[in-house]
Write an enzyme that holds these catalytic residues in place. Sequence first.
Site, PDB file in Angstrom:
ATOM      1  N   HIS A   1       0.820  -1.214   0.000  1.00  0.00           N
ATOM      2  CA  HIS A   1       0.000   0.000   0.000  1.00  0.00           C
ATOM      3  C   HIS A   1       0.851   1.260   0.000  1.00  0.00           C
ATOM      4  O   HIS A   1       2.051   1.240   0.257  1.00  0.00           O
ATOM      5  CB  HIS A   1      -0.957   0.007   1.205  1.00  0.00           C
ATOM      6  CG  HIS A   1      -0.271   0.016   2.543  1.00  0.00           C
ATOM      7  ND1 HIS A   1      -0.003   1.157   3.242  1.00  0.00           N
ATOM      8  CD2 HIS A   1       0.193  -1.007   3.313  1.00  0.00           C
ATOM      9  CE1 HIS A   1       0.579   0.854   4.394  1.00  0.00           C
ATOM     10  NE2 HIS A   1       0.708  -0.459   4.458  1.00  0.00           N
TER      11      HIS A   1
ATOM     12  N   CYS B   1       2.586  -5.704   6.675  1.00  0.00           N
ATOM     13  CA  CYS B   1       2.243  -5.181   5.353  1.00  0.00           C
ATOM     14  C   CYS B   1       3.417  -4.383   4.781  1.00  0.00           C
ATOM     15  O   CYS B   1       4.346  -4.019   5.488  1.00  0.00           O
ATOM     16  CB  CYS B   1       0.993  -4.331   5.422  1.00  0.00           C
ATOM     17  SG  CYS B   1      -0.513  -5.306   5.660  1.00  0.00           S
TER      18      CYS B   1
END
Length: 443
Positions: free
Chosen positions: A326, A345
């Site tokens: 992201h 992440c």
Amino acid sequence: MSKKIGSERVSRRGLLHSAASFGAVALATPALAQTAIESLIAAPRRGAWDDQFDAKGSSRTVAAVATNNPVLGSHAPVNIQQAIMNYQTIVANGGWPEVNPAQTLRLGVVDPLVPQVRQRLMISGDLPQSAGMSAAFDSYVDGAVKRFQARHGLPADGVMGEFTVKAMNVSAATRLHQLETNLVRLQSMSGDLGRRYVMVNIPAAYIEAVENDRVALRNTAVVGKIDRPTHVINSKIYEVILNPYWTAPRSIVEKDIVPLMRKDPTYLTRNNIRLFDGNGNEVAPETVDWNAPKAPNLMFRQDPGKINAMASTKINFHNPHNEYMHDTPQQGLFNKLMRFESSGCIRAQNVRDLTTWLLRETPGWERQNMERVIASRVNTPIKLAEEVPIYIVYISAWSAADGIVQFRDDIYQMDGATELALQTTTGVEQSAGPISEEDFLPQ
């Protein structure tokens, strides 16, 4: 990575602070070191270590390290095997001397220790023997130090600072073991990886978008820290979401958000985070008992926007860990030397370049249209026309087709040598906000 890092491990930062106090070790005599250098220079297996070396243009030296050769691929095991043979020769000839300068060495400095720096860099192939053994830190040494720094993931400034000295003083035998450990990892990834694929290298904290065995893009990344690691996995990217919602994982709700709400009841509202029950009904934060023993059984969802934890983009791939790539509103994190600050992440710098590459074969999603949708702040999921393989790997040492050997810190302590995890993290800054987790919420 399936291996869970146990809580019994000593704090890495504590180890680093203690490592800074290590005393100097006896250095190899100049005669022995020079003999080792001469043996290595003449060694038939030495390879093109000084390829593209240019003392008058050290920027070219650094650029030669940052090539478009991918880390993975069918040739990766052969390349690292050549590096192993070279390092076996180095070890057999006595390794290299330690360097422990009393002052910071840089271009223009004259110091009695500079000849040993030259010896160290000659043995590792960063400095040609023709540079001689002067006590001057000249342009040849400056270029060689920059080359060394680039090969070890350090800022290539030519200055012999703390991190550079520590990396230089890792023994040749330890580096050889690191190469041998990573050979096994690269052999497991030497099959057909696909025409187009994405690789995330955890120790290097960067992303490669590879097409036809060449690196099309290389993006700086932030990956998981040691107690919340990014997992090693082979998967496929199937979706890009523009203007994503961010749903807080239960672990972050419990460890981070609830304590913040106890301190500041306006935290959720200020960060555009809304609460929903199991039926999809919105719940007002002021109706929740934030001092209860357990965190509320609610969904914590942040609306799209500039302060969204994923900013403009989320990239989904199949995995059981709820991990993804992201964007981030905290762009300053990409300027840090150590980028191991998430809960697993992967934050990607210049993520729109990567997204454009991923969507290139998905009709209707050229860069201009993507930017228009991002500007609208409307949540927009996009399925890729063809899923793109992604390989999240743990490669802390490698040698690409150019023959340049690269090393990185063993951030997750997977390589079996404690000193490999201690080279570049002393004094790592805390993140500038309340949560240094995968989806960093602004204060």
